[in-house]
Every structure is written in C-alpha cells, then in structure tokens.
Write a protein that holds these residues in place. Structure first.
Motif, PDB file in Angstrom:
ATOM      1  N   ALA A   1       7.303  -4.216   6.495  1.00  0.00           N
ATOM      2  CA  ALA A   1       8.348  -3.307   6.026  1.00  0.00           C
ATOM      3  C   ALA A   1       7.698  -1.987   5.630  1.00  0.00           C
ATOM      4  CB  ALA A   1       9.103  -3.893   4.833  1.00  0.00           C
ATOM      5  N   ILE A   2       8.477  -0.915   5.705  1.00  0.00           N
ATOM      6  CA  ILE A   2       7.998   0.399   5.287  1.00  0.00           C
ATOM      7  C   ILE A   2       9.186   1.201   4.763  1.00  0.00           C
ATOM      8  CG2 ILE A   2       8.257   1.384   7.610  1.00  0.00           C
ATOM      9  CD1 ILE A   2       5.801   3.137   7.007  1.00  0.00           C
ATOM     10  N   LYS A   3       8.970   1.909   3.670  1.00  0.00           N
ATOM     11  CA  LYS A   3      10.042   2.733   3.126  1.00  0.00           C
ATOM     12  C   LYS A   3       9.437   3.919   2.384  1.00  0.00           C
ATOM     13  CE  LYS A   3      10.571   0.133  -1.201  1.00  0.00           C
ATOM     14  NZ  LYS A   3      11.521  -0.606  -2.069  1.00  0.00           N
ATOM     15  N   PRO A   4      10.131   5.043   2.349  1.00  0.00           N
ATOM     16  CA  PRO A   4       9.598   6.239   1.673  1.00  0.00           C
ATOM     17  C   PRO A   4       9.607   6.086   0.164  1.00  0.00           C
ATOM     18  CG  PRO A   4      11.825   6.658   2.456  1.00  0.00           C
ATOM     19  CD  PRO A   4      11.436   5.309   2.986  1.00  0.00           C
ATOM     20  N   VAL A   5       8.646   6.734  -0.496  1.00  0.00           N
ATOM     21  CA  VAL A   5       8.577   6.760  -1.956  1.00  0.00           C
ATOM     22  C   VAL A   5       8.339   8.194  -2.401  1.00  0.00           C
ATOM     23  CG1 VAL A   5       7.807   4.378  -2.256  1.00  0.00           C
ATOM     24  CG2 VAL A   5       6.126   6.187  -1.880  1.00  0.00           C
ATOM     25  N   ALA A   6       8.511   8.416  -3.703  1.00  0.00           N
ATOM     26  CA  ALA A   6       8.448   9.778  -4.231  1.00  0.00           C
ATOM     27  C   ALA A   6       7.046  10.365  -4.168  1.00  0.00           C
ATOM     28  CB  ALA A   6       8.970   9.809  -5.664  1.00  0.00           C
ATOM     29  N   GLY A   7       6.027   9.556  -4.374  1.00  0.00           N
ATOM     30  CA  GLY A   7       4.670  10.086  -4.400  1.00  0.00           C
ATOM     31  C   GLY A   7       3.640   8.988  -4.377  1.00  0.00           C
TER      32      GLY A   7
ATOM     33  N   ASP B   1       0.854  -1.190   0.000  1.00  0.00           N
ATOM     34  CA  ASP B   1       0.000   0.000   0.000  1.00  0.00           C
ATOM     35  C   ASP B   1       0.891   1.241   0.000  1.00  0.00           C
ATOM     36  OD1 ASP B   1      -2.464  -1.232  -0.010  1.00  0.00           O
ATOM     37  OD2 ASP B   1      -2.700  -1.200   2.175  1.00  0.00           O
ATOM     38  N   VAL B   2       0.518   2.217  -0.799  1.00  0.00           N
ATOM     39  CA  VAL B   2       1.178   3.521  -0.741  1.00  0.00           C
ATOM     40  C   VAL B   2       0.330   4.417   0.156  1.00  0.00           C
ATOM     41  CG1 VAL B   2       1.979   5.511  -2.040  1.00  0.00           C
ATOM     42  CG2 VAL B   2       2.170   3.223  -3.024  1.00  0.00           C
ATOM     43  N   VAL B   3       0.907   4.879   1.260  1.00  0.00           N
ATOM     44  CA  VAL B   3       0.136   5.583   2.284  1.00  0.00           C
ATOM     45  C   VAL B   3       0.935   6.756   2.843  1.00  0.00           C
ATOM     46  CG1 VAL B   3      -1.141   3.496   2.955  1.00  0.00           C
ATOM     47  CG2 VAL B   3       1.031   4.046   4.083  1.00  0.00           C
ATOM     48  N   ARG B   4       0.229   7.528   3.653  1.00  0.00           N
ATOM     49  CA  ARG B   4       0.848   8.603   4.426  1.00  0.00           C
ATOM     50  C   ARG B   4       0.666   8.273   5.905  1.00  0.00           C
ATOM     51  NH1 ARG B   4      -1.392  13.111   6.658  1.00  0.00           N
ATOM     52  NH2 ARG B   4      -3.346  12.769   5.504  1.00  0.00           N
ATOM     53  N   VAL B   5       1.772   8.183   6.650  1.00  0.00           N
ATOM     54  CA  VAL B   5       1.705   7.830   8.070  1.00  0.00           C
ATOM     55  C   VAL B   5       1.250   9.046   8.872  1.00  0.00           C
ATOM     56  CG1 VAL B   5       3.000   6.968  10.061  1.00  0.00           C
ATOM     57  CG2 VAL B   5       3.565   6.158   7.756  1.00  0.00           C
ATOM     58  N   VAL B   6       0.233   8.848   9.705  1.00  0.00           N
ATOM     59  CA  VAL B   6      -0.291   9.955  10.514  1.00  0.00           C
ATOM     60  C   VAL B   6      -0.048   9.752  12.002  1.00  0.00           C
ATOM     61  CG1 VAL B   6      -2.037  10.551   8.801  1.00  0.00           C
ATOM     62  CG2 VAL B   6      -2.605   8.914  10.604  1.00  0.00           C
ATOM     63  N   ASN B   7       0.103   8.484  12.451  1.00  0.00           N
ATOM     64  CA  ASN B   7       0.287   8.271  13.885  1.00  0.00           C
ATOM     65  C   ASN B   7       0.717   6.835  14.142  1.00  0.00           C
ATOM     66  OD1 ASN B   7       0.283   8.977  16.618  1.00  0.00           O
ATOM     67  ND2 ASN B   7      -1.802   8.208  16.908  1.00  0.00           N
ATOM     68  N   THR B   8       1.341   6.613  15.288  1.00  0.00           N
ATOM     69  CA  THR B   8       1.620   5.271  15.784  1.00  0.00           C
ATOM     70  C   THR B   8       1.212   5.233  17.250  1.00  0.00           C
ATOM     71  OG1 THR B   8       3.885   5.848  16.414  1.00  0.00           O
ATOM     72  CG2 THR B   8       3.551   4.930  14.204  1.00  0.00           C
ATOM     73  N   TYR B   9       0.757   4.093  17.699  1.00  0.00           N
ATOM     74  CA  TYR B   9       0.351   3.966  19.099  1.00  0.00           C
ATOM     75  C   TYR B   9       0.415   2.508  19.517  1.00  0.00           C
ATOM     76  CZ  TYR B   9      -4.227   2.280  17.480  1.00  0.00           C
ATOM     77  OH  TYR B   9      -5.240   1.568  16.884  1.00  0.00           O
TER      78      TYR B   9
ATOM     79  N   TRP C   1       5.075  10.316   1.479  1.00  0.00           N
ATOM     80  CA  TRP C   1       4.452   9.054   1.115  1.00  0.00           C
ATOM     81  C   TRP C   1       5.403   7.896   1.348  1.00  0.00           C
ATOM     82  CZ3 TRP C   1      -0.589   9.309   0.447  1.00  0.00           C
ATOM     83  CH2 TRP C   1      -1.144  10.530   0.083  1.00  0.00           C
ATOM     84  N   ALA C   2       4.821   6.761   1.716  1.00  0.00           N
ATOM     85  CA  ALA C   2       5.607   5.559   2.003  1.00  0.00           C
ATOM     86  C   ALA C   2       4.858   4.340   1.480  1.00  0.00           C
ATOM     87  CB  ALA C   2       5.850   5.420   3.507  1.00  0.00           C
ATOM     88  N   VAL C   3       5.617   3.313   1.149  1.00  0.00           N
ATOM     89  CA  VAL C   3       5.009   2.048   0.750  1.00  0.00           C
ATOM     90  C   VAL C   3       5.149   1.064   1.908  1.00  0.00           C
ATOM     91  CG1 VAL C   3       7.147   1.274  -0.385  1.00  0.00           C
ATOM     92  CG2 VAL C   3       4.974   0.168  -0.923  1.00  0.00           C
ATOM     93  N   VAL C   4       4.021   0.518   2.317  1.00  0.00           N
ATOM     94  CA  VAL C   4       3.978  -0.450   3.415  1.00  0.00           C
ATOM     95  C   VAL C   4       3.791  -1.845   2.820  1.00  0.00           C
ATOM     96  CG1 VAL C   4       2.757  -1.226   5.484  1.00  0.00           C
ATOM     97  CG2 VAL C   4       3.031   1.225   5.041  1.00  0.00           C
ATOM     98  N   THR C   5       4.706  -2.735   3.137  1.00  0.00           N
ATOM     99  CA  THR C   5       4.563  -4.139   2.753  1.00  0.00           C
ATOM    100  C   THR C   5       3.922  -4.867   3.930  1.00  0.00           C
ATOM    101  OG1 THR C   5       6.555  -3.995   1.391  1.00  0.00           O
ATOM    102  CG2 THR C   5       5.774  -6.194   1.966  1.00  0.00           C
ATOM    103  N   PHE C   6       2.887  -5.647   3.647  1.00  0.00           N
ATOM    104  CA  PHE C   6       2.117  -6.258   4.734  1.00  0.00           C
ATOM    105  C   PHE C   6       1.530  -7.583   4.266  1.00  0.00           C
ATOM    106  CE2 PHE C   6      -0.886  -4.003   2.147  1.00  0.00           C
ATOM    107  CZ  PHE C   6      -2.035  -4.776   2.172  1.00  0.00           C
ATOM    108  N   TYR C   7       0.986  -8.319   5.214  1.00  0.00           N
ATOM    109  CA  TYR C   7       0.164  -9.494   4.918  1.00  0.00           C
ATOM    110  C   TYR C   7      -1.037  -9.465   5.850  1.00  0.00           C
ATOM    111  CZ  TYR C   7       1.665 -11.759   9.239  1.00  0.00           C
ATOM    112  OH  TYR C   7       1.887 -12.056  10.554  1.00  0.00           O
ATOM    113  N   GLY C   8      -2.065 -10.200   5.502  1.00  0.00           N
ATOM    114  CA  GLY C   8      -3.239 -10.272   6.365  1.00  0.00           C
ATOM    115  C   GLY C   8      -4.395  -9.448   5.838  1.00  0.00           C
ATOM    116  N   TRP C   9      -5.477  -9.430   6.608  1.00  0.00           N
ATOM    117  CA  TRP C   9      -6.711  -8.745   6.234  1.00  0.00           C
ATOM    118  C   TRP C   9      -7.124  -7.753   7.314  1.00  0.00           C
ATOM    119  CZ3 TRP C   9      -9.091 -14.213   5.507  1.00  0.00           C
ATOM    120  CH2 TRP C   9      -8.659 -14.747   4.285  1.00  0.00           C
ATOM    121  N   ARG C  10      -7.865  -6.749   6.877  1.00  0.00           N
ATOM    122  CA  ARG C  10      -8.518  -5.839   7.818  1.00  0.00           C
ATOM    123  C   ARG C  10      -9.989  -6.234   7.901  1.00  0.00           C
ATOM    124  NH1 ARG C  10     -10.127  -3.651  11.844  1.00  0.00           N
ATOM    125  NH2 ARG C  10     -10.336  -1.383  12.121  1.00  0.00           N
ATOM    126  N   ILE C  11     -10.375  -6.837   9.029  1.00  0.00           N
ATOM    127  CA  ILE C  11     -11.753  -7.245   9.263  1.00  0.00           C
ATOM    128  C   ILE C  11     -12.238  -6.491  10.502  1.00  0.00           C
ATOM    129  CG2 ILE C  11     -13.343  -9.184   9.601  1.00  0.00           C
ATOM    130  CD1 ILE C  11     -11.212 -11.026   8.466  1.00  0.00           C
TER     131      ILE C  11
END
Length: 216
Positions: free
Chosen positions: A137-143, A28-36, A116-126
């Motif tokens: 994994a997470i790493k920055p991307v250009a856009g 997913d290409v996302v913008r990180v807003v918070n961690t908790y 913007w960052a690309v998040v590598t993940f597995y699993g589902w959001r239920i």
C-alpha cells in the motif's frame, strides 16, 4: 546440557522472530522518484523471496516484476517490488498491483519539490540475494516527520499475548485437575507397593532368622 537447552531456545526465538519480522507489515516514509519493470530470474534458492500469486508463476524461471524506487528523508535509497500476493502466503490478498503502480507514479517528486508518502510493505532488502520488500500500500502524507502507528502489529501481538495467557491458564487448570491428582495417586500407590514389598521382605527375613535359630 544447560548450554544445549538455551541454544535451542535462542534458535527457536530467532526463527520465530525472523519469520514475524519478514511477514508482518512495516512502514517507511519516502519520496517516490521512479517506477520501472524488469525481468527477474527466479532461482530455486531465492524463489522464497518472490510472490507466488498463481500456479503458473511457481513453474516459471523468470518473470517481469514491477519496482518502485524511493528515497528516505535521510537520503538513503529504498527500492520495493510491486507484486500481487494473491491467495498465497503471506495472507495480504493483494490483487491491485496495477493500481498501486499508478498511485506511486502519481506521487513522483523531486528533491527540490518533494512529496512524501508512507509505503506499507513486508519482506527484507537483501542486496546480495537481489531480494526486495514487497509494497502492499502507498498513500501521501504531510511530511517526512509524520508518526505512523503500527495498529495491526499492536493488535497482533496483543492477540498473541492474550492467546498465550489463555492457553497457559487452561494448561495450569488441566494440570491441577487431572495431571497432579493422577501423579499424586500414582505416587501413593507406589508408596503402598514399596511398603508391601518391605513388609514381605521383613517377613521373609524373620522366617530365615527362625531357621538360623533352629540350626544352633
């Protein structure tokens, strides 16, 4: 019977497809807003959606879990859990939860000045099961429009296809060299037995006919 066969095939495909979709990495290409961090209850019937990095965690009824809150380019929220997988399934061998959280904190940004960052993940959001995909994994991307090529999945399915074709060729060769000749030999023997039985039956019938002739 035909409907039962296709129903079973569809069920097998659905189960295997669901397993692969849950287990294989996605991006997913996302913008990180918070961690908790939040304490989560580990119910028996939802425990499969949480990582089990060690034997202690398997016995706990609740534990603290780190989360990464993000927003996608279309404005939809996306929340990931951040758990080590350890040596358990799926085999991502993730042991760097703290490092990943630090990277996510470093990538926080606002809507006015997004990073913007690309998040590598597995699993589902239920949502109704409180299940979250696990970020590995997470790493920055250009856009937000960057193209992510899923190389691992491409190699994985290529390997599956090659393995399937190889096993199919081995099976066909084994069938041609072993099973088909055995079936053909068995068929020939059965035909010989039938011919022998028919010949004996004919002899017996002719013998009975001789007795009928004598009685006249």
């Amino acid at each position: 019977m035909r409907y039962v066969k296709w129903t079973l095939i569809a069920l097998v495909v659905l189960v295997i497809g669901g397993f692969l979709h849950y287990t294989l990495p996605r991006h997913d290409v996302v913008r990180v807003v918070n961690t908790y961090q939040e304490r989560q209850e580990l119910d028996d019937w939802t425990r499969i959606f949480w990582a089990k990095p060690d034997d202690l965690s398997a016995r706990l009824v609740n534990r603290d879990v780190q989360f990464i809150q993000t927003v996608k380019a279309n404005g939809k929220p996306r929340v990931y859990r951040n758990e080590d997988t350890g040596w358990s399934w799926p085999p991502y061998f993730k042991f760097d939860t703290a490092n990943l959280l630090t990277q996510a904190d470093d990538l926080k940004s606002t809507a006015d000045n997004p990073r913007w960052a690309v998040v590598t993940f597995y699993g589902w959001r239920i949502e109704w099961l409180s299940a979250f995909p696990n970020a590995i994994a997470i790493k920055p991307v250009a856009g937000p429009d960057v193209t992510i090529i899923p190389w691992f999945n491409i190699f994985f399915f290529t390997f599956l296809l090659v393995a399937f074709l190889f096993l199919r060729a081995v099976w066909l060769q084994f069938r041609e060299r072993t099973i088909d000749p055995a079936l053909e030999e068995a068929s020939e023997r059965w035909d010989a037995v039938e011919d022998n039985v028919a010949e004996r039956r004919g002899r017996f019938t002719r013998w009975l006919d001789t007795w009928r002739t004598k009685k006249r």
